[in-house]
Design an enzyme around this catalytic site. Sequence first.
Site, PDB file in Angstrom:
ATOM      1  N   HIS A 108       0.865  -1.184   0.000  1.00 23.84           N
ATOM      2  CA  HIS A 108       0.000   0.000   0.000  1.00 23.84           C
ATOM      3  C   HIS A 108       0.901   1.233   0.000  1.00 23.84           C
ATOM      4  O   HIS A 108       2.042   1.185   0.478  1.00 23.84           O
ATOM      5  CB  HIS A 108      -0.860   0.084   1.264  1.00 23.84           C
ATOM      6  CG  HIS A 108      -1.850  -1.010   1.452  1.00 23.84           C
ATOM      7  ND1 HIS A 108      -1.533  -2.197   2.073  1.00 23.84           N
ATOM      8  CD2 HIS A 108      -3.170  -1.089   1.140  1.00 23.84           C
ATOM      9  CE1 HIS A 108      -2.607  -2.968   2.133  1.00 23.84           C
ATOM     10  NE2 HIS A 108      -3.612  -2.321   1.573  1.00 23.84           N
ATOM     11  N   ASP A 111       2.242   2.023   3.431  1.00 23.29           N
ATOM     12  CA  ASP A 111       3.177   1.043   3.989  1.00 23.29           C
ATOM     13  C   ASP A 111       4.598   1.471   3.646  1.00 23.29           C
ATOM     14  O   ASP A 111       5.505   1.384   4.467  1.00 23.29           O
ATOM     15  CB  ASP A 111       2.998  -0.352   3.369  1.00 23.29           C
ATOM     16  CG  ASP A 111       1.608  -0.901   3.495  1.00 23.29           C
ATOM     17  OD1 ASP A 111       0.948  -0.608   4.503  1.00 23.29           O
ATOM     18  OD2 ASP A 111       1.175  -1.623   2.581  1.00 23.29           O
ATOM     19  N   GLU A 239     -10.829  -6.744  -4.642  1.00 22.43           N
ATOM     20  CA  GLU A 239     -10.717  -7.800  -3.637  1.00 22.43           C
ATOM     21  C   GLU A 239     -12.004  -7.873  -2.808  1.00 22.43           C
ATOM     22  O   GLU A 239     -12.290  -6.979  -2.026  1.00 22.43           O
ATOM     23  CB  GLU A 239      -9.525  -7.517  -2.725  1.00 22.43           C
ATOM     24  CG  GLU A 239      -9.267  -8.592  -1.695  1.00 22.43           C
ATOM     25  CD  GLU A 239      -7.992  -8.337  -0.926  1.00 22.43           C
ATOM     26  OE1 GLU A 239      -8.007  -8.527   0.299  1.00 22.43           O
ATOM     27  OE2 GLU A 239      -6.985  -7.929  -1.545  1.00 22.43           O
ATOM     28  N   GLU A 275      -9.240 -13.436  -1.642  1.00 18.97           N
ATOM     29  CA  GLU A 275      -8.560 -13.752  -0.387  1.00 18.97           C
ATOM     30  C   GLU A 275      -9.306 -14.863   0.334  1.00 18.97           C
ATOM     31  O   GLU A 275     -10.524 -14.814   0.498  1.00 18.97           O
ATOM     32  CB  GLU A 275      -8.459 -12.527   0.515  1.00 18.97           C
ATOM     33  CG  GLU A 275      -7.791 -12.855   1.842  1.00 18.97           C
ATOM     34  CD  GLU A 275      -7.545 -11.647   2.708  1.00 18.97           C
ATOM     35  OE1 GLU A 275      -7.770 -11.756   3.938  1.00 18.97           O
ATOM     36  OE2 GLU A 275      -7.135 -10.593   2.191  1.00 18.97           O
ATOM     37  N   HIS A 278     -11.382 -13.840   3.457  1.00 18.56           N
ATOM     38  CA  HIS A 278     -12.564 -13.070   3.078  1.00 18.56           C
ATOM     39  C   HIS A 278     -13.662 -13.985   2.536  1.00 18.56           C
ATOM     40  O   HIS A 278     -14.847 -13.771   2.794  1.00 18.56           O
ATOM     41  CB  HIS A 278     -12.209 -12.021   2.029  1.00 18.56           C
ATOM     42  CG  HIS A 278     -11.314 -10.937   2.542  1.00 18.56           C
ATOM     43  ND1 HIS A 278     -10.854  -9.912   1.742  1.00 18.56           N
ATOM     44  CD2 HIS A 278     -10.781 -10.715   3.758  1.00 18.56           C
ATOM     45  CE1 HIS A 278     -10.091  -9.112   2.456  1.00 18.56           C
ATOM     46  NE2 HIS A 278     -10.018  -9.589   3.683  1.00 18.56           N
ATOM     47  N   ASP A 303      -4.910 -13.710  -2.664  1.00 19.75           N
ATOM     48  CA  ASP A 303      -4.301 -13.407  -1.369  1.00 19.75           C
ATOM     49  C   ASP A 303      -4.370 -14.678  -0.538  1.00 19.75           C
ATOM     50  O   ASP A 303      -5.458 -15.134  -0.157  1.00 19.75           O
ATOM     51  CB  ASP A 303      -5.035 -12.265  -0.676  1.00 19.75           C
ATOM     52  CG  ASP A 303      -4.441 -10.912  -1.011  1.00 19.75           C
ATOM     53  OD1 ASP A 303      -3.564 -10.839  -1.882  1.00 19.75           O
ATOM     54  OD2 ASP A 303      -4.858  -9.910  -0.391  1.00 19.75           O
ATOM     55  N   ASP A 314     -11.353 -11.618  10.714  1.00 18.11           N
ATOM     56  CA  ASP A 314     -10.294 -11.731   9.703  1.00 18.11           C
ATOM     57  C   ASP A 314      -8.950 -11.893  10.407  1.00 18.11           C
ATOM     58  O   ASP A 314      -8.255 -10.911  10.670  1.00 18.11           O
ATOM     59  CB  ASP A 314     -10.320 -10.477   8.833  1.00 18.11           C
ATOM     60  CG  ASP A 314      -9.563 -10.667   7.527  1.00 18.11           C
ATOM     61  OD1 ASP A 314      -8.981 -11.736   7.343  1.00 18.11           O
ATOM     62  OD2 ASP A 314      -9.574  -9.743   6.706  1.00 18.11           O
ATOM     63  N   ASP A 316      -6.245 -13.515   9.315  1.00 18.65           N
ATOM     64  CA  ASP A 316      -5.094 -13.432   8.404  1.00 18.65           C
ATOM     65  C   ASP A 316      -3.950 -14.357   8.813  1.00 18.65           C
ATOM     66  O   ASP A 316      -2.788 -13.952   8.838  1.00 18.65           O
ATOM     67  CB  ASP A 316      -4.582 -11.989   8.326  1.00 18.65           C
ATOM     68  CG  ASP A 316      -5.480 -11.087   7.508  1.00 18.65           C
ATOM     69  OD1 ASP A 316      -6.124 -11.603   6.581  1.00 18.65           O
ATOM     70  OD2 ASP A 316      -5.544  -9.881   7.809  1.00 18.65           O
ATOM     71  N   ASP A 346      -1.002 -12.389   2.128  1.00 23.88           N
ATOM     72  CA  ASP A 346      -1.646 -11.354   2.943  1.00 23.88           C
ATOM     73  C   ASP A 346      -1.938 -11.988   4.301  1.00 23.88           C
ATOM     74  O   ASP A 346      -3.072 -12.262   4.664  1.00 23.88           O
ATOM     75  CB  ASP A 346      -2.935 -10.884   2.263  1.00 23.88           C
ATOM     76  CG  ASP A 346      -3.538  -9.676   2.960  1.00 23.88           C
ATOM     77  OD1 ASP A 346      -2.986  -9.243   3.987  1.00 23.88           O
ATOM     78  OD2 ASP A 346      -4.576  -9.183   2.492  1.00 23.88           O
TER      79      ASP A 346
END
Length: 445
Positions: A108, A111, A239, A275, A278, A303, A314, A316, A346
Amino acid sequence: MGTPFIGKREYFPGIGRIPFEGPASDNPLAFKHYDAKRKIGDRTMAEHLRFAVCYWHSFGNAGHDPFGPGTRVYPWDADAAPLVRAEARMDAAFEFFTKLGVPYYCFHDIDMAPDDDDVGEYEANLRHMVALARERQQATGVRLLWGTANLFSHPRYMNGAATNPDFAVVARAAVQVKAALDATVELGGSNYVFWGGREGYASLHNTHMKRELDHFARFLAMARDYGRSIGFEGVFLIEPKPMEPMKHQYDFDAATVAGFLHRHGLAQDFKLNIEANHATLSGHTFEHDLQVASDHGLLGSIDANRGNAQNGWDTDQFPTDLYDAVGAMLVVLRQGGMAPGGLNFDAKVRRESTDGEDLFLAHIGGMDAFARGLEVAHALLTRSPLEKWRAERYASFDEGAGRDFEQGRFSLAQLRDFAAGHGEPAKRSGRQECYENLLNQYLLR
């Protein structure tokens, strides 16, 4: 791939290039299944999987969760000056990429570079860091899979970005998307992603949904047009996610996004970045959302992560479920691959994982899981009876009346007459257990 890049200091001392040692190895810092140069069919593992490391979770997430602050103190965040910290983080990132041996990374805008409410300062910070990233890419051979803009963290986006009811916020979102597109083109990115973290609503009482969705489509079209005007030839990706942080997000799942893209005439330029976590939050399996996207011709990238059914949010986590990996790779192989997309991790190490080595261990596990998933999926498609069984199950549509139906040469009345002339259909077993046993058979070889 160049030699491991180390900037002003080494951030992962004692760890060299991660080797492939095969399934018999007990070395935790070695691949057991991912052999980048090994051919599976007509491509190498590296060409099939196109692994990428994400900038945000790997180098910016300190282990915070809804119930407490972070548990990790990163050595690259030691300096008080934001731009100096960003430069150190980039040194750490490219050292990690090259030691792990991944060909790609994703980021991003904020980031990579310090954010700033002043538009000029924000743009200058990003330009500075993009120039440095270009040097690092040239030195290491690591490339950009995709870039994106963070349009969900800043308080200005509490009511959305492109779907915000305040035009001034929509315009401010355009600042970041334009800058992130410029950065993606400058760094040779193959894709550009939109994740609408706050493109949705918390209450319908104060929401004009159709108007917000129309604004979202217009914003995406403007971004597409700008990207093409500056030479971006890659794929724009959306996404899907059903909720969190919003109560309901407009990109709920693959089917919802596909319908949105077709309705607004965007399907020629946009595909989906699916993802795993998700997909499960929307009530589907990872494989389901991949298949829906693929069936629409819209599966562009992945992802790779997983959730935790007990937590319900989420999480991750790094992907280690071999069944998920096999299912995902079956979809990818059946559609002929996913380039110019790839498999982006991700995912974040757990809050309790506080050593620098943990980041390597997490990625090694995920890469091995998908490498094994690729091996099994390819074997199922080329050496097992799986595809033959599936074809036989639909054989009644391959000739005669069934083929006429598929080709649009049957009316409803003709269907009725066919049924009346053929009596009660015979039961045909779906043989679900047989298919599941076949997968296990190849997975355990």
